[in-house]
Design a protein around this motif. Structure first.
Motif, PDB file in Angstrom:
ATOM      1  N   LEU A 119       0.839  -1.200   0.000  1.00 20.69           N
ATOM      2  CA  LEU A 119       0.000   0.000   0.000  1.00 20.69           C
ATOM      3  C   LEU A 119       0.877   1.254   0.000  1.00 20.69           C
ATOM      4  O   LEU A 119       1.820   1.370   0.777  1.00 20.69           O
ATOM      5  CB  LEU A 119      -0.912  -0.005   1.232  1.00 20.69           C
ATOM      6  CG  LEU A 119      -1.934   1.127   1.308  1.00 20.69           C
ATOM      7  CD1 LEU A 119      -2.981   0.996   0.217  1.00 20.69           C
ATOM      8  CD2 LEU A 119      -2.582   1.153   2.697  1.00 20.69           C
ATOM      9  N   ARG A 120       0.512   2.210  -0.869  1.00 21.82           N
ATOM     10  CA  ARG A 120       1.291   3.442  -1.015  1.00 21.82           C
ATOM     11  C   ARG A 120       0.537   4.620  -0.413  1.00 21.82           C
ATOM     12  O   ARG A 120      -0.681   4.583  -0.242  1.00 21.82           O
ATOM     13  CB  ARG A 120       1.553   3.720  -2.495  1.00 21.82           C
ATOM     14  CG  ARG A 120       2.261   2.607  -3.232  1.00 21.82           C
ATOM     15  CD  ARG A 120       2.242   2.878  -4.722  1.00 21.82           C
ATOM     16  NE  ARG A 120       2.794   1.777  -5.500  1.00 21.82           N
ATOM     17  CZ  ARG A 120       2.682   1.676  -6.817  1.00 21.82           C
ATOM     18  NH1 ARG A 120       2.039   2.627  -7.509  1.00 21.82           N
ATOM     19  NH2 ARG A 120       3.194   0.641  -7.458  1.00 21.82           N
ATOM     20  N   ASP A 123      -2.455   5.852  -2.541  1.00 19.79           N
ATOM     21  CA  ASP A 123      -3.483   4.903  -2.951  1.00 19.79           C
ATOM     22  C   ASP A 123      -4.842   5.266  -2.364  1.00 19.79           C
ATOM     23  O   ASP A 123      -4.939   5.798  -1.251  1.00 19.79           O
ATOM     24  CB  ASP A 123      -3.125   3.485  -2.504  1.00 19.79           C
ATOM     25  CG  ASP A 123      -1.964   2.897  -3.264  1.00 19.79           C
ATOM     26  OD1 ASP A 123      -1.625   3.420  -4.344  1.00 19.79           O
ATOM     27  OD2 ASP A 123      -1.391   1.896  -2.781  1.00 19.79           O
ATOM     28  N   ARG A 124      -5.887   4.949  -3.097  1.00 17.87           N
ATOM     29  CA  ARG A 124      -7.258   5.078  -2.615  1.00 17.87           C
ATOM     30  C   ARG A 124      -7.740   3.702  -2.198  1.00 17.87           C
ATOM     31  O   ARG A 124      -7.590   2.725  -2.947  1.00 17.87           O
ATOM     32  CB  ARG A 124      -8.167   5.639  -3.710  1.00 17.87           C
ATOM     33  CG  ARG A 124      -7.634   6.885  -4.378  1.00 17.87           C
ATOM     34  CD  ARG A 124      -7.769   8.110  -3.504  1.00 17.87           C
ATOM     35  NE  ARG A 124      -9.156   8.551  -3.407  1.00 17.87           N
ATOM     36  CZ  ARG A 124      -9.519   9.762  -3.017  1.00 17.87           C
ATOM     37  NH1 ARG A 124      -8.584  10.657  -2.675  1.00 17.87           N
ATOM     38  NH2 ARG A 124     -10.798  10.097  -2.938  1.00 17.87           N
ATOM     39  N   VAL A 125      -8.310   3.596  -0.990  1.00 19.40           N
ATOM     40  CA  VAL A 125      -8.670   2.296  -0.417  1.00 19.40           C
ATOM     41  C   VAL A 125     -10.187   2.147  -0.382  1.00 19.40           C
ATOM     42  O   VAL A 125     -10.901   3.042   0.088  1.00 19.40           O
ATOM     43  CB  VAL A 125      -8.086   2.129   0.993  1.00 19.40           C
ATOM     44  CG1 VAL A 125      -8.479   0.770   1.582  1.00 19.40           C
ATOM     45  CG2 VAL A 125      -6.573   2.272   0.966  1.00 19.40           C
ATOM     46  N   ARG A 176     -11.461   6.325  -8.429  1.00 13.13           N
ATOM     47  CA  ARG A 176     -10.580   6.636  -9.558  1.00 13.13           C
ATOM     48  C   ARG A 176     -10.891   8.022 -10.121  1.00 13.13           C
ATOM     49  O   ARG A 176      -9.988   8.780 -10.489  1.00 13.13           O
ATOM     50  CB  ARG A 176     -10.740   5.553 -10.629  1.00 13.13           C
ATOM     51  CG  ARG A 176      -9.853   5.744 -11.830  1.00 13.13           C
ATOM     52  CD  ARG A 176      -9.662   4.459 -12.602  1.00 13.13           C
ATOM     53  NE  ARG A 176      -8.725   3.561 -11.924  1.00 13.13           N
ATOM     54  CZ  ARG A 176      -9.013   2.319 -11.575  1.00 13.13           C
ATOM     55  NH1 ARG A 176     -10.199   1.827 -11.806  1.00 13.13           N
ATOM     56  NH2 ARG A 176      -8.098   1.576 -10.988  1.00 13.13           N
ATOM     57  N   ALA A 182      -4.204   7.856  -9.417  1.00 12.05           N
ATOM     58  CA  ALA A 182      -3.895   7.109  -8.196  1.00 12.05           C
ATOM     59  C   ALA A 182      -4.323   5.655  -8.337  1.00 12.05           C
ATOM     60  O   ALA A 182      -5.277   5.339  -9.056  1.00 12.05           O
ATOM     61  CB  ALA A 182      -4.593   7.741  -6.993  1.00 12.05           C
ATOM     62  N   ARG A 183      -3.610   4.769  -7.664  1.00 10.04           N
ATOM     63  CA  ARG A 183      -4.055   3.378  -7.627  1.00 10.04           C
ATOM     64  C   ARG A 183      -5.287   3.247  -6.734  1.00 10.04           C
ATOM     65  O   ARG A 183      -5.397   3.928  -5.701  1.00 10.04           O
ATOM     66  CB  ARG A 183      -2.968   2.463  -7.057  1.00 10.04           C
ATOM     67  CG  ARG A 183      -1.769   2.235  -7.914  1.00 10.04           C
ATOM     68  CD  ARG A 183      -0.992   0.991  -7.466  1.00 10.04           C
ATOM     69  NE  ARG A 183      -0.786   0.914  -6.022  1.00 10.04           N
ATOM     70  CZ  ARG A 183      -0.214  -0.129  -5.401  1.00 10.04           C
ATOM     71  NH1 ARG A 183       0.190  -1.173  -6.100  1.00 10.04           N
ATOM     72  NH2 ARG A 183      -0.046  -0.113  -4.098  1.00 10.04           N
ATOM     73  N   VAL A 184      -6.190   2.374  -7.129  1.00 11.45           N
ATOM     74  CA  VAL A 184      -7.326   2.031  -6.279  1.00 11.45           C
ATOM     75  C   VAL A 184      -7.108   0.611  -5.778  1.00 11.45           C
ATOM     76  O   VAL A 184      -6.930  -0.319  -6.576  1.00 11.45           O
ATOM     77  CB  VAL A 184      -8.658   2.139  -7.039  1.00 11.45           C
ATOM     78  CG1 VAL A 184      -9.822   1.747  -6.116  1.00 11.45           C
ATOM     79  CG2 VAL A 184      -8.857   3.552  -7.580  1.00 11.45           C
ATOM     80  N   VAL A 185      -7.107   0.476  -4.463  1.00 16.07           N
ATOM     81  CA  VAL A 185      -6.812  -0.807  -3.819  1.00 16.07           C
ATOM     82  C   VAL A 185      -8.036  -1.268  -3.047  1.00 16.07           C
ATOM     83  O   VAL A 185      -8.579  -0.523  -2.221  1.00 16.07           O
ATOM     84  CB  VAL A 185      -5.600  -0.691  -2.868  1.00 16.07           C
ATOM     85  CG1 VAL A 185      -5.308  -2.030  -2.209  1.00 16.07           C
ATOM     86  CG2 VAL A 185      -4.377  -0.185  -3.626  1.00 16.07           C
ATOM     87  N   ASP A 206      -7.076  -1.613  -9.152  1.00 16.51           N
ATOM     88  CA  ASP A 206      -5.705  -1.910  -9.572  1.00 16.51           C
ATOM     89  C   ASP A 206      -5.118  -3.074  -8.781  1.00 16.51           C
ATOM     90  O   ASP A 206      -4.342  -3.867  -9.319  1.00 16.51           O
ATOM     91  CB  ASP A 206      -4.825  -0.669  -9.384  1.00 16.51           C
ATOM     92  CG  ASP A 206      -5.281   0.484 -10.254  1.00 16.51           C
ATOM     93  OD1 ASP A 206      -5.142   0.380 -11.491  1.00 16.51           O
ATOM     94  OD2 ASP A 206      -5.811   1.473  -9.711  1.00 16.51           O
TER      95      ASP A 206
END
Length: 262
Positions: A119-120, A123-125, A176, A182-185, A206
């Motif tokens: 996790l960065r 990132d969006r969680v 998103r 941004a990555r979506v996790v 992602d």
């Protein structure tokens, strides 16, 4: 093993997925190892056998039972199906605990899964939950989202795979759109691999974490602790209720209520 201790019936949903079946069976074995002086039986509320009534019927007459739902939120199975199983077992002493969640320890497991996928900061969680037509279960999932947000120190939205909005795919799309690039996790709030896990992986994120019980891994100790603590609290409360008035009881969200055969 002391005959005075109630039997722990660990009731999972049941699945046709062999990987998920093995993962849940490993959790039951871990509970057995953690509670060597307690009889522990695995059981199912759907799909597989033995069913909860079948498991209870196989226990010696007069032996008390604590049913611990291996379910993450308080949906129909916890609030209705298992209460009926408890009621129909009367006059045997039977207690039904609440679900495994919401619990801060589950948020800790989810956070560990997010660490595993790297996790960065940007990132969006999204918490990915199964979904339910039961409002109590939906509320439990939103509370788990808040618990995970507190644990991570960042916002966490919630999306569902069935029955209720927002759909996980819509929640992923919203994140998103809110943060292009941004990555979506997805923090996978499912107990084990299976059909819903495959839906979570097809929702457009992602990255999707492993469920709480990952294939081929030993069950998280914190999850075993949650099961054990639910049993211990219900066993103590059930003994107190039996000594005071002889009622069969059901513990749900920490509250004991009589369950009588109609």
């Amino acid at each position: 093993m002391s005959a005075a201790r109630p039997v722990l019936v660990a009731a999972s949903h049941g699945t046709s997925d062999p990987v998920g079946d093995r993962a849940v069976a490993a959790l039951v074995r871990a509970v057995v190892a953690a509670k060597p002086h307690t009889m522990v039986l695995g059981s199912f509320v759907d799909v597989q056998h033995p069913s909860v009534p079948e498991s209870i019927a196989a226990i010696e007459q007069g032996r008390s039972v604590v049913i611990v739902p291996l379910l993450l939120s308080a949906g129909f199975h916890v609030r209705v199906d298992l209460r009926i199983a408890a009621r129909d077992a009367a006059p045997r002493p039977v207690t039904v605990t609440g679900a495994l969640g919401p619990d801060a320890r589950l948020a800790e497991i989810l956070a560990s899964r997010l660490d595993e996928v790297g996790l960065r900061a940007g990132d969006r969680v999204v918490l990915g939950a199964a979904g339910s037509s039961d409002a109590h279960a939906v509320a439990d999932c939103h509370l788990m989202g808040r618990l995970l947000a507190e644990r991570l120190g960042r916002p966490v939205s919630v999306g569902f795979l069935s029955a209720v909005d927002p759909a996980l795919s819509a929640a992923v799309a919203a994140e998103r759109a809110a943060a292009p690039g941004a990555r979506v996790v997805v923090a996978n709030f499912l107990l084990a691999p299976g059909y819903f896990d495959s839906l979570a992986r097809a929702a457009g994120a992602d990255v999707v974490t492993a469920p709480l019980l990952a294939a081929g891994e030993h069950p998280p100790a914190l999850l075993v602790d949650v099961v054990s603590d639910l049993y211990d609290a219900a066993a103590c409360s059930g003994r107190a209720a039996a000594e005071s008035d002889g009622h069969v009881s059901s513990a749900y969200q920490g509250s004991l209520q009589p369950v009588t055969k109609r």
